[in-house]
Design an enzyme around this catalytic site. Structure first.
Site, PDB file in Angstrom:
ATOM      1  N   GLY A  33      56.129  23.816  28.287  1.00 13.78           N
ATOM      2  CA  GLY A  33      55.740  25.220  28.439  1.00 13.78           C
ATOM      3  C   GLY A  33      54.376  25.390  29.070  1.00 13.78           C
ATOM      4  O   GLY A  33      53.853  24.448  29.668  1.00 13.78           O
ATOM      5  N   LEU A  35      53.911  27.262  31.599  1.00 15.41           N
ATOM      6  CA  LEU A  35      54.438  26.899  32.911  1.00 15.41           C
ATOM      7  C   LEU A  35      53.538  27.399  34.043  1.00 15.41           C
ATOM      8  O   LEU A  35      52.958  28.475  33.971  1.00 15.41           O
ATOM      9  CB  LEU A  35      55.851  27.474  33.080  1.00 15.41           C
ATOM     10  CG  LEU A  35      56.850  27.039  32.001  1.00 15.41           C
ATOM     11  CD1 LEU A  35      58.213  27.678  32.252  1.00 15.41           C
ATOM     12  CD2 LEU A  35      56.984  25.515  31.942  1.00 15.41           C
ATOM     13  N   HIS A  39      55.430  23.207  37.466  1.00 21.08           N
ATOM     14  CA  HIS A  39      56.742  23.309  36.812  1.00 21.08           C
ATOM     15  C   HIS A  39      57.712  24.088  37.701  1.00 21.08           C
ATOM     16  O   HIS A  39      58.886  23.725  37.829  1.00 21.08           O
ATOM     17  CB  HIS A  39      56.629  24.034  35.466  1.00 21.08           C
ATOM     18  CG  HIS A  39      55.715  23.369  34.476  1.00 21.08           C
ATOM     19  ND1 HIS A  39      54.498  23.895  34.120  1.00 21.08           N
ATOM     20  CD2 HIS A  39      55.849  22.225  33.762  1.00 21.08           C
ATOM     21  CE1 HIS A  39      53.917  23.111  33.221  1.00 21.08           C
ATOM     22  NE2 HIS A  39      54.718  22.082  32.984  1.00 21.08           N
ATOM     23  N   GLN A 150      55.415  13.822  39.819  1.00 26.84           N
ATOM     24  CA  GLN A 150      54.615  12.624  40.102  1.00 26.84           C
ATOM     25  C   GLN A 150      53.232  12.726  39.450  1.00 26.84           C
ATOM     26  O   GLN A 150      52.535  11.736  39.288  1.00 26.84           O
ATOM     27  CB  GLN A 150      54.505  12.456  41.627  1.00 26.84           C
ATOM     28  CG  GLN A 150      53.692  11.269  42.112  1.00 26.84           C
ATOM     29  CD  GLN A 150      54.231   9.940  41.622  1.00 26.84           C
ATOM     30  OE1 GLN A 150      55.431   9.780  41.386  1.00 26.84           O
ATOM     31  NE2 GLN A 150      53.336   8.976  41.444  1.00 26.84           N
ATOM     32  N   LYS A 151      52.853  13.948  39.050  1.00 23.75           N
ATOM     33  CA  LYS A 151      51.591  14.170  38.324  1.00 23.75           C
ATOM     34  C   LYS A 151      51.463  13.183  37.170  1.00 23.75           C
ATOM     35  O   LYS A 151      50.394  12.651  36.903  1.00 23.75           O
ATOM     36  CB  LYS A 151      51.585  15.608  37.789  1.00 23.75           C
ATOM     37  CG  LYS A 151      50.594  15.913  36.706  1.00 23.75           C
ATOM     38  CD  LYS A 151      49.284  16.302  37.308  1.00 23.75           C
ATOM     39  CE  LYS A 151      48.155  16.398  36.316  1.00 23.75           C
ATOM     40  NZ  LYS A 151      48.487  16.958  35.030  1.00 23.75           N
ATOM     41  N   ASP A 152      52.573  12.954  36.470  1.00 24.81           N
ATOM     42  CA  ASP A 152      52.584  12.004  35.354  1.00 24.81           C
ATOM     43  C   ASP A 152      53.293  10.736  35.808  1.00 24.81           C
ATOM     44  O   ASP A 152      54.436  10.462  35.432  1.00 24.81           O
ATOM     45  CB  ASP A 152      53.274  12.644  34.139  1.00 24.81           C
ATOM     46  CG  ASP A 152      52.537  13.885  33.681  1.00 24.81           C
ATOM     47  OD1 ASP A 152      51.548  13.745  32.951  1.00 24.81           O
ATOM     48  OD2 ASP A 152      52.915  15.007  34.082  1.00 24.81           O
ATOM     49  N   SER A 187      47.696  21.889  35.946  1.00 20.61           N
ATOM     50  CA  SER A 187      47.981  21.358  34.617  1.00 20.61           C
ATOM     51  C   SER A 187      47.890  22.498  33.614  1.00 20.61           C
ATOM     52  O   SER A 187      47.054  23.399  33.767  1.00 20.61           O
ATOM     53  CB  SER A 187      46.954  20.273  34.255  1.00 20.61           C
ATOM     54  OG  SER A 187      46.947  20.062  32.854  1.00 20.61           O
ATOM     55  N   ARG A 189      46.587  22.275  30.945  1.00 22.12           N
ATOM     56  CA  ARG A 189      45.299  22.140  30.260  1.00 22.12           C
ATOM     57  C   ARG A 189      44.139  22.693  31.081  1.00 22.12           C
ATOM     58  O   ARG A 189      43.022  22.800  30.560  1.00 22.12           O
ATOM     59  CB  ARG A 189      45.054  20.673  29.909  1.00 22.12           C
ATOM     60  CG  ARG A 189      46.006  20.162  28.816  1.00 22.12           C
ATOM     61  CD  ARG A 189      45.687  18.740  28.390  1.00 22.12           C
ATOM     62  NE  ARG A 189      46.391  18.362  27.183  1.00 22.12           N
ATOM     63  CZ  ARG A 189      47.489  17.603  27.166  1.00 22.12           C
ATOM     64  NH1 ARG A 189      48.012  17.149  28.285  1.00 22.12           N
ATOM     65  NH2 ARG A 189      48.070  17.303  26.010  1.00 22.12           N
TER      66      ARG A 189
HETATM   67  P1  PAJ Z   1      54.636  18.952  30.857  1.00 23.36           P
HETATM   68  O1  PAJ Z   1      53.232  18.450  30.841  1.00 23.36           O
HETATM   69  O2  PAJ Z   1      54.894  20.384  30.511  1.00 23.36           O
HETATM   70  O3  PAJ Z   1      55.223  18.679  32.279  1.00 23.36           O
HETATM   71  C1  PAJ Z   1      56.575  18.943  32.568  1.00 23.36           C
HETATM   72  C2  PAJ Z   1      56.879  18.379  33.937  1.00 23.36           C
HETATM   73  O4  PAJ Z   1      56.094  19.062  34.919  1.00 23.36           O
HETATM   74  C3  PAJ Z   1      56.516  16.880  34.045  1.00 23.36           C
HETATM   75  O5  PAJ Z   1      57.546  16.195  34.731  1.00 23.36           O
HETATM   76  C4  PAJ Z   1      55.218  16.917  34.836  1.00 23.36           C
HETATM   77  O6  PAJ Z   1      54.969  15.730  35.575  1.00 23.36           O
HETATM   78  C5  PAJ Z   1      55.467  18.105  35.746  1.00 23.36           C
HETATM   79  N1  PAJ Z   1      54.188  18.622  36.280  1.00 23.36           N
HETATM   80  C6  PAJ Z   1      53.105  19.000  35.570  1.00 23.36           C
HETATM   81  N2  PAJ Z   1      52.093  19.368  36.415  1.00 23.36           N
HETATM   82  C7  PAJ Z   1      52.562  19.199  37.670  1.00 23.36           C
HETATM   83  C8  PAJ Z   1      52.014  19.385  38.980  1.00 23.36           C
HETATM   84  N3  PAJ Z   1      50.755  19.804  39.165  1.00 23.36           N
HETATM   85  N4  PAJ Z   1      52.794  19.105  40.048  1.00 23.36           N
HETATM   86  C9  PAJ Z   1      54.073  18.659  39.881  1.00 23.36           C
HETATM   87  N5  PAJ Z   1      54.651  18.459  38.680  1.00 23.36           N
HETATM   88  C10 PAJ Z   1      53.909  18.724  37.587  1.00 23.36           C
HETATM   89  O7  PAJ Z   1      55.395  16.055  30.898  1.00 23.36           O
HETATM   90  C11 PAJ Z   1      55.686  16.718  29.914  1.00 23.36           C
HETATM   91  O8  PAJ Z   1      55.532  18.089  29.836  1.00 23.36           O
HETATM   92  C12 PAJ Z   1      56.280  16.092  28.646  1.00 23.36           C
HETATM   93  O9  PAJ Z   1      55.762  14.795  28.510  1.00 23.36           O
HETATM   94  C13 PAJ Z   1      57.825  16.060  28.625  1.00 23.36           C
HETATM   95  C14 PAJ Z   1      58.391  15.218  29.762  1.00 23.36           C
HETATM   96  C15 PAJ Z   1      58.384  17.484  28.687  1.00 23.36           C
HETATM   97  C16 PAJ Z   1      58.292  15.423  27.295  1.00 23.36           C
HETATM   98  O10 PAJ Z   1      57.795  16.116  26.207  1.00 23.36           O
END
Ligand code: PAJ
Length: 284
Positions: A33, A35, A39, A150-152, A187, A189
């Site tokens: 969430g 978002l 996302h 790919q962020k993570d 992010s 955060r």
């Molecule tokens: P969350 O941090 O909410 O991220 C959800 C998805 O969005 C992840 O695949 C993350 O890599 C992607 N995402 C976040 N910021 C991004 C950005 N700036 N550009 C592209 N994609 C981005 O990652 C998680 O949640 C959790 O660990 C989860 C997989 C849901 C398991 O709880």
């Protein structure tokens, strides 16, 4: 159109079942969430490639350490529903903690080795929580394709390994990092950064780009480049370095001199807010 919001597993399963009856393929975007455009890019990719798009919003307690930000993690649910609607989500799965982790829950997925480095060494137990919830969500949604950012980068690598090792029949799609105009990776955060921290937070992307340019000019020494990253962060007001690493993108182990697919990864704290960023590059 507003998505169907399912809090219960039965509602989720019924929704997916009905979509399959209609001959639709199912795309799945797991999130916690709060978002944002990152996302949204995943939801759009799912929308483009599949007929029925499921998004989950679940702030997964078991992937947070005891001193991390679980309690203050942002939960703007109505805004999230609006973004899901705008991007064409069919079903939003938003379970309660007790729904996914009822009394007596005691199983976990470990992806040993990969889970213990980088983010895993700073956040022990984090990827155990991630792998466990992602496998549960895959079993609940049973999508054809799932979309990750790919962020993570390490999360993606670990999930791909889990899929392979446990024969999980879901195709994983990886989408590029969405950034602000000044390079800061989006992010959930980022809202915690004050004005000065927000300004200085661009150091993550700037130093990654600087290191990439050095590699393109022929530098191959990981230790030299790691020093560059470390110095850039140290010279930034309010920033404290958690780690700066140049690793083999497959094994996530340090590689020096650099060759093949290399992941350059950074974790930096501004006050209580921890930011991560990375670049993936092919070293000739
Ligand atoms: P969350 O941090 O909410 O991220 C959800 C998805 O969005 C992840 O695949 C993350 O890599 C992607 N995402 C976040 N910021 C991004 C950005 N700036 N550009 C592209 N994609 C981005 O990652 C998680 O949640 C959790 O660990 C989860 C997989 C849901 C398991 O709880």
């Amino acid at each position: 159109m507003n998505p169907v919001v399912a809090h219960a597993i039965t509602t989720l399963r019924q929704g997916v079942h009905d979509a399959r009856q209609r001959g639709l393929t199912v795309g799945f975007v797991p999130t916690m969430g709060a978002l944002h455009e990152g996302h949204a890019s995943l939801i759009r990719a799912a929308r483009k490639e599949t007929g029925f798009v499921v998004v989950s919003i679940f702030v997964n307690p078991i992937q947070f350490g005891p001193h991390e930000d679980l309690a203050r993690y942002p939960r703007p649910f109505d805004k999230d529903v609006a973004l899901c609607a705008e991007e064409g989500t069919d079903l939003l799965f938003a379970p309660q903690v007790e729904t996914l982790y009822p009394q007596g829950f005691c199983t976990a997925v470990e992806v040993s080795g990969l889970q213990d480095v980088l983010e895993g060494s700073s956040r022990p137990g984090h990827f155990r929580g991630v792998a466990t919830v992602v496998l549960k969500l895959f079993n609940l949604v049973s999508p054809d394709r799932a979309y990750f950012g790919q962020k993570d980068a390490q999360q993606v690598r670990i999930i791909q390994q889990m899929m392979r090792d446990l024969d999980v029949p879901v195709q994983v799609r990886v989408c590029p990092i969405v950034r602000e105009a000044d390079g800061l990776a989006l992010s959930s955060r980022n809202v915690f950064l004050d004005e000065a921290q927000r300004k200085h937070a661009t150091v993550l992307y700037r130093s990654l780009v600087e290191v990439r340019a050095a590699i393109e000019r022929g530098e191959r020494s990981a230790s030299v480049l790691q020093r560059v990253l470390t110095e850039r962060i140290k010279a930034t007001p309010g920033a404290s370095l958690d780690y700066a690493a140049l690793v083999d993108a497959d094994s996530l182990q340090p590689i020096d001199p650099l060759r093949g697919q290399v992941l350059i990864a950074l974790a930096v704290k501004f006050g209580a807010t921890r930011l991560i960023d990375n670049l993936l590059i092919q070293v000739p």
